[in-house]
Design an enzyme around this catalytic site. Structure first.
Site, PDB file in Angstrom:
ATOM      1  N   ASP A   5      54.574  18.103  29.431  1.00 54.37           N
ATOM      2  CA  ASP A   5      55.902  17.896  30.005  1.00 54.37           C
ATOM      3  C   ASP A   5      56.797  19.028  29.509  1.00 54.37           C
ATOM      4  OD1 ASP A   5      58.095  16.736  31.226  1.00 54.37           O
ATOM      5  OD2 ASP A   5      58.202  15.000  29.914  1.00 54.37           O
ATOM      6  N   HIS A   6      57.937  19.175  30.134  1.00 53.20           N
ATOM      7  CA  HIS A   6      58.986  20.021  29.579  1.00 53.20           C
ATOM      8  C   HIS A   6      59.844  19.192  28.633  1.00 53.20           C
ATOM      9  CE1 HIS A   6      58.732  22.603  33.467  1.00 53.20           C
ATOM     10  NE2 HIS A   6      57.991  23.121  32.513  1.00 53.20           N
ATOM     11  N   TYR A  46      61.797  15.087  31.877  1.00 57.66           N
ATOM     12  CA  TYR A  46      61.244  14.269  32.957  1.00 57.66           C
ATOM     13  C   TYR A  46      60.465  15.093  33.973  1.00 57.66           C
ATOM     14  CZ  TYR A  46      64.783  11.233  30.927  1.00 57.66           C
ATOM     15  OH  TYR A  46      65.561  10.511  30.043  1.00 57.66           O
ATOM     16  N   HIS A  47      59.626  15.991  33.461  1.00 54.65           N
ATOM     17  CA  HIS A  47      58.785  16.823  34.320  1.00 54.65           C
ATOM     18  C   HIS A  47      57.309  16.670  33.949  1.00 54.65           C
ATOM     19  CE1 HIS A  47      62.442  19.786  34.692  1.00 54.65           C
ATOM     20  NE2 HIS A  47      62.620  18.677  35.401  1.00 54.65           N
ATOM     21  N   PRO A  48      56.781  15.448  33.859  1.00 60.58           N
ATOM     22  CA  PRO A  48      55.398  15.283  33.401  1.00 60.58           C
ATOM     23  C   PRO A  48      54.389  15.738  34.437  1.00 60.58           C
ATOM     24  CG  PRO A  48      56.259  13.184  34.153  1.00 60.58           C
ATOM     25  CD  PRO A  48      57.412  14.154  34.186  1.00 60.58           C
TER      26      PRO A  48
END
Length: 551
Positions: free
Chosen positions: A294-295, A472-474
């Site tokens: 993720d980020h 929230y970039h999984p």
């Protein structure tokens, strides 16, 4: 058990699933689209500035396990649970990542046919860009991409500060170079959010080829008696009786980085020992749930000398005024996505950006782990800052064989030693921005990190460990690749060894691209639909250099 039959059954109506459904129906196929969340018919889904409200109310409440390298903190990592998925609850920022990201997919991860020039046409196919029309941009796609009409003075000050650091101003983070600072383009049109539900899916209103069912929890993919191919799915609506939907052609899983591996695992597709431990018969041994990443970011917060932020603009008379302005004219603060501007910066000595800024005209703590910090009660400005290419890898696993249970997320944040050094460097870059004249004259005091010198690496490491959180970039949990030993789907997004089953969403990313991910999910949806409808168009261009990364 009742059943119905369709050409295609799609599990998940998010950023990618809505795209796939639309393109298949447009081609004349019957499609059943299943979404665990509800319809996106609330007014708040339309209003850009209510992003926090819809995100908090219409999301799966995923939490990580306690993270050893982050002071044993469990972190919120919610994902959209509504028609349109993430595109209905996110910050509406349109970013594709970098050319090098996709060239790396082909060269370093063995994903021939997924280099930048291979995926660029599908990015162009998504967008109707109101102001950019060169070779990098589309003008006739379903999703309107345009300029922010409302621009807060604090966002403008942040952009000027980055220019004072030497960054060029840009109005296109998705063109020839991502480097620079400016206002983000967004998927907002006439003051309203443009989700894939309200663009792609809405274009099919009244089409008898499409059946959409909300509140539909997919239990598993159905395989034939020999477990050799997918034949449909089982699902239930609002906890009711189990229903089986049959697919004449294919089952497509588009439930995201957590939902997609969950469905595969419940279907007996995944690491054999893990499935046995959960009482599920293993049918196909694949690394489902592995390669999770993720980020992450930290919020660098500073109070301002004057009351110039949007603090308390959502209360009392101010809230009424802004809402009436939006209702009557579709203008003003409510048309802002709040995250109006940002920057991409190369901090590692190369010319490739490795750090991203998001600017907020308020003190940011809305996405902290619940109960971790009190609400901000002052005017201020924030720079959300994070390194873009994590090397740490975690895993997503089942909690049980019950489809109603959430998954277990062993994120392993900061487990690779390079990630901590990179995040410290990112924080230093944001602190440098806070020292530039455009911001310094407005700032009263930097409160996070509080009283830490920019040269105190140890103290900054402590700050990162305590304050790092997801963007929230999984992705990565149903990894794209050629080898079933280290990937879940092949280069055409077909699950290895299981005919008639594909995964089409962010879970296929071997490395999540550098930036916000909604545009990437739409591209994957477009590419996935094209692979189904026109497999003859897929071209593999073997790379001359290849190595396995971050394993």
């Amino acid at each position: 058990m009742s059943s119905a039959e369709f050409d295609y059954v799609i599990a998940g109506a998010g950023s990618a699933g809505c795209v796939v459904a639309t393109r298949l129906v447009q081609a004349g196929h019957s499609v059943l689209l299943l979404e665990a969340g509800e319809k996106d018919d609330s007014l708040f889904h339309k209003i850009p500035a209510t992003v926090v409200k819809v995100f908090q109310q219409k999301s799966w409440p995923y939490m990580t396990l306690p993270q050893a390298e982050c002071n044993n903190r469990s972190m919120l990592i919610a994902q959209g649970k509504v028609l349109g998925g993430g595109s209905s609850v996110n910050g509406m920022i349109y970013i594709r990542g970098q050319r090098q990201d996709y060239d790396d997919w082909a060269r370093d991860w063995g994903c021939d046919g997924w280099a930048y020039e291979d995926v660029l046409p599908f990015f162009r196919r998504c967008e109707a860009n109101e102001s950019l029309g060169d070779r990098y941009h589309g003008e006739t796609g379903p999703v309107h991409i345009g300029e922010n009409r409302y621009r807060h003075p604090l966002t403008q000050a942040c952009i000027r500060a980055c220019e004072q650091m030497g960054l060029p101003y840009t109005n296109d983070f998705n063109g020839a170079s991502q480097q620079g600072t400016g206002f983000y383009q967004t998927n907002i049109k006439n003051g309203e959010r443009q989700s894939t539900s309200q663009t792609y899916l809405k274009s099919l209103t009244g089409n008898p080829k499409l059946t959409v069912i909300t509140h539909a929890l997919v239990h598993k993919v159905c395989l034939d008696n020999s477990a050799s191919k997918a034949t449909g799915v089982q699902y239930s609506v609002k906890g009711g009786a189990v229903v089986e939907a049959k697919a004449r052609k294919e089952v497509i899983v588009s439930a995201g980085a957590f939902g997609s591996p969950k469905i595969l695992l419940l279907s007996g597709i995944g690491p054999s020992q893990h499935l046995k431990d959960k009482g599920i018969q293993p049918l196909h041994d694949l690394p489902v749930g592995k390669n999770f990443h993720d980020h992450q970011h930290m919020s660098i917060n500073a109070t301002t000398k004057d009351n110039i932020s949007i603090y308390e603009e959502d209360k009392g008379f101010s809230a009424v005024k802004h809402m009436l302005q939006w209702l009557w004219t579709r203008s003003g603060l409510m048309t802002s996505n709040i995250l109006e501007g940002g920057a991409f910066i190369a901090t590692d000595g190369s010319d490739r950006p490795d750090v991203q800024f998001h600017f907020l005209p308020l003190l940011d703590n809305f996405d902290n782990t619940p109960g971790e910090k009190p609400e901000a009660e002052a005017h201020g400005v924030s720079i959300k800052v994070g390194h873009l290419r994590s090397k740490s890898r975690g895993e997503v696993r089942l909690l049980s064989s019950n489809p109603a249970d959430l998954v277990e997320i062993d994120a392993q944040i900061l487990s690779h030693p390079d990630d901590l050094k990179n995040q410290v460097r990112a924080v230093k870059t944001a602190l440098t921005a806070m020292e530039q004249p455009a911001l310094k004259r407005l700032i009263k005091r930097v409160i996070e990190p509080d009283n830490i010198s920019i040269n105190d690496d140890k103290a900054l490491e402590t700050f990162v460990r305590q304050n790092i959180k997801t963007v929230y970039h999984p992705g990565g949990t149903c990894k794209l690749g050629q080898n079933p030993q280290d990937s879940v789907v092949d280069l055409q997004l077909r699950v290895h060894g299981v005919p008639n089953l594909r995964v089409i969403d962010m879970s296929i990313c071997p490395q999540v691209p550098s930036g916000n991910t909604n545009a990437v999910a739409m591209m994957i949806g477009e590419r996935g639909a094209d692979l189904i409808l026109h497999p003859e168009n897929f071209q593999r261009q073997p790379s001359t250099t290849r190595e396995t990364l971050y394993v």
